[in-house]
Design an enzyme around this catalytic site. Structure first.
Site, PDB file in Angstrom:
ATOM      1  CG  ASN A  43      -7.976  -7.082   8.687  1.00  7.22           C
ATOM      2  OD1 ASN A  43      -8.217  -8.610   9.544  1.00  7.22           O
ATOM      3  ND2 ASN A  43      -9.257  -6.767   8.087  1.00  7.22           N
ATOM      4  CG  ASN A  65      -7.324  -0.265   0.478  1.00  8.29           C
ATOM      5  OD1 ASN A  65      -5.938  -0.585  -0.109  1.00  8.29           O
ATOM      6  ND2 ASN A  65      -6.707  -0.492   1.444  1.00  8.29           N
ATOM      7  CG  HIS A  68      -8.804  -8.368   2.465  1.00 10.80           C
ATOM      8  ND1 HIS A  68      -7.869  -7.549   3.140  1.00 10.80           N
ATOM      9  CD2 HIS A  68     -10.070  -9.117   3.029  1.00 10.80           C
ATOM     10  CE1 HIS A  68      -8.405  -7.271   4.288  1.00 10.80           C
ATOM     11  NE2 HIS A  68      -9.501  -7.909   4.392  1.00 10.80           N
ATOM     12  CG  HIS A 106      -1.543  -1.514   1.372  1.00  8.17           C
ATOM     13  ND1 HIS A 106      -3.041  -0.933   1.223  1.00  8.17           N
ATOM     14  CD2 HIS A 106      -1.636  -2.939   1.485  1.00  8.17           C
ATOM     15  CE1 HIS A 106      -3.387  -2.464   1.042  1.00  8.17           C
ATOM     16  NE2 HIS A 106      -2.362  -3.203   1.661  1.00  8.17           N
ATOM     17  CG  PHE A 107       3.507   2.525  -2.649  1.00  3.72           C
ATOM     18  CD1 PHE A 107       4.167   1.750  -1.220  1.00  3.72           C
ATOM     19  CD2 PHE A 107       4.352   2.413  -3.763  1.00  3.72           C
ATOM     20  CE1 PHE A 107       5.117   1.050  -1.717  1.00  3.72           C
ATOM     21  CE2 PHE A 107       5.381   1.467  -3.585  1.00  3.72           C
ATOM     22  CZ  PHE A 107       5.690   0.630  -2.549  1.00  3.72           C
ATOM     23  CG  ASP A 155      -1.174  -6.424   3.873  1.00  2.90           C
ATOM     24  OD1 ASP A 155      -0.856  -5.104   3.081  1.00  2.90           O
ATOM     25  OD2 ASP A 155      -2.249  -6.725   4.706  1.00  2.90           O
ATOM     26  CG  ASP A 179      -5.685  -5.607   0.174  1.00  7.87           C
ATOM     27  OD1 ASP A 179      -5.840  -6.667   0.984  1.00  7.87           O
ATOM     28  OD2 ASP A 179      -4.840  -4.700   0.563  1.00  7.87           O
TER      29      ASP A 179
END
Length: 431
Positions: A284, A100, A185, A68-69, A311, A158
């Site tokens: 999570n 997301n 996910h 996740h960037f 993740d 995700d």
């Protein structure tokens, strides 16, 4: 001008090499020649960069299918620039970003926001994924075909699951038609019930609502079955339970195109390691039981769980200073994954060749991008690492904006010294 890497211990599973080799990289960033130690001295010319890798390992660049960037929309947590620099420091040369963001990656217009940042700022190969549904609302399919043409390499919801099985089925049919994988996910929203950590004695002790294994298991079971029905390729993200390992094993035994990843925190820590209300341990899916951790390790050893991903989920210091009850889920992992894997698994569950498979070759095969190898003619994505060097993880030294890790202060071994992406040095450890 090229680059000559001398005297290193090359481990290339695809190229069937495990020994002392020299590598010459040409001006185009490709492996021009691989030869036994000392055999490529003819390339050591005035304008050639020479790296002496004596006593070190030379490995194909790592590939992380799950990061996740935060850009666009969450740049205070991470950007493509800082995230890709953190990845390079961790030995990663290719990563897949989750969709997301804000806005989510559900249209070509939104995707272009991220693609522009990637083109401008990425120091490694950053590959985007797109959502399954518009707004991740689980109701209407996203423009999957348009985004595939624009550059996504996978679809994923995700951050949540597509709870409507019929909508998911339509998305999987589209993914199969377009020949892209679905990154899954697995989380049954109806079973979470406000849970913030693993359901068990530790949750009771800390007064926290628990998340049962069935939250993950029920969706993993359902989605594998739907993917089988429509002939889609499905990849299970951040697996945390022993039953998920069992489901993946059964699917592979049937010959289904099912794969799975495990994160270093899930094969290293259990919920018993949470000794106080510390949100750096909140992720999570949550940290599970010792039985789950052992199953994950055995799954990685056997190849049932074929990949290690991080993740990587950065958050601000202020967000993670809150109670576990109120803080966001997620930890960073790009700058610690190799060391945690070496420390926890190498020599116990994985040998160095299998580590290369889990962190590089197998994810490359899922992406069908021809990487994960240092054969002659291959793109020169590689890592030079010292697997013996010991040090203590210091989050304040992270390149990532996120310092949220449960591994701060942990003594580990395995340090990335150089990362080369497309033949260029994108990270060099400064002693």
């Amino acid at each position: 001008m090229g680059t000559l890497i001398k005297n290193g211990h090359l481990v290339d599973v695809e190229g069937d090499r495990d020994g002392l080799f020299d590598i010459f990289i040409d001006n185009e960033g490709r492996v021009e020649k691989v030869g036994e130690k000392g055999s490529l001295d003819c390339y050591a010319k005035e304008n050639v960069v020479i790296i002496d890798a004596a006593g070190k390992y030379v490995l194909p660049g790592f590939i992380d299918l799950h990061v996740h960037f935060r850009e666009p929309g969450g740049e205070y947590k991470e950007t493509v620039k800082t995230g890709s620099m953190a990845a390079a420091r961790g030995g990663y040369t290719t990563v897949v970003t989750m969709p997301n963001t804000k806005p989510v990656m559900d249209t070509v217009e939104h995707l272009n926001l991220q693609l522009e940042a990637i083109k401008k700022d990425a120091v490694i190969n950053v590959l985007p994924s797109g959502t399954v549904t518009m707004g991740q609302e689980g109701k209407v399919l996203s423009d999957i075909e348009g985004m595939k043409k624009a550059g996504i390499v996978a679809i994923s919801e995700d951050g949540k699951s597509v709870m409507d099985a019929e909508i998911l089925k339509k998305g999987l049919i589209e993914a199969a038609r377009l020949d892209i994988p679905f990154f899954d996910h697995c989380e049954d929203a109806g079973l979470v019930n406000g849970g913030v950590m693993n359901a068990g004695n530790k949750a009771l002790e800390l007064g926290m609502a628990g998340i049962t294994n069935e939250v993950e298991d029920s969706i993993a079971r359902r989605d594998i079955a739907i993917a089988e029905e429509v002939g889609a390729t499905i990849h299970l993200c951040h697996c945390s339970t022993r039953d998920t390992v069992k489901f993946v094993k059964e699917a592979k035994e049937k010959g289904l195109p099912v794969s799975a990843e495990v994160c270093p925190h899930h094969f290293t820590l259990t919920d018993e390691d949470i000794i106080e209300d510390d949100a750096n341990f909140k992720m999570n899916p949550p940290l599970r039981s010792r039985a789950d951790v052992e199953a994950l390790k055995e799954g990685l050893k056997s190849g049932v769980m074929g990949m290690i991903s991080t993740d990587h989920a950065p958050h601000s210091k202020e967000e993670k200073e809150k109670s576990i009850k109120n803080a966001p889920f997620g930890i960073v992992g790009l700058e610690t994954a190799f060391a945690i894997t070496v420390t926890e698994l190498l020599g116990k569950y994985l040998d160095i060749k299998t580590l290369v498979e889990r962190m590089s070759l197998t994810p490359a095969k899922l992406l069908k991008n021809g990487r994960g190898t240092l054969n002659e003619g291959a793109v020169a994505d590689l890592v030079i690492a010292d697997i013996e060097e010991e040090y203590v993880i210091d989050p304040e030294k992270f390149v990532s904006k996120g310092k949220n890790t449960p591994f701060g202060g942990k003594k580990v071994r395995g340090k990335v010294l150089y990362t080369l992406c497309n033949g260029k040095i994108v990270f060099k450890e400064e002693n």
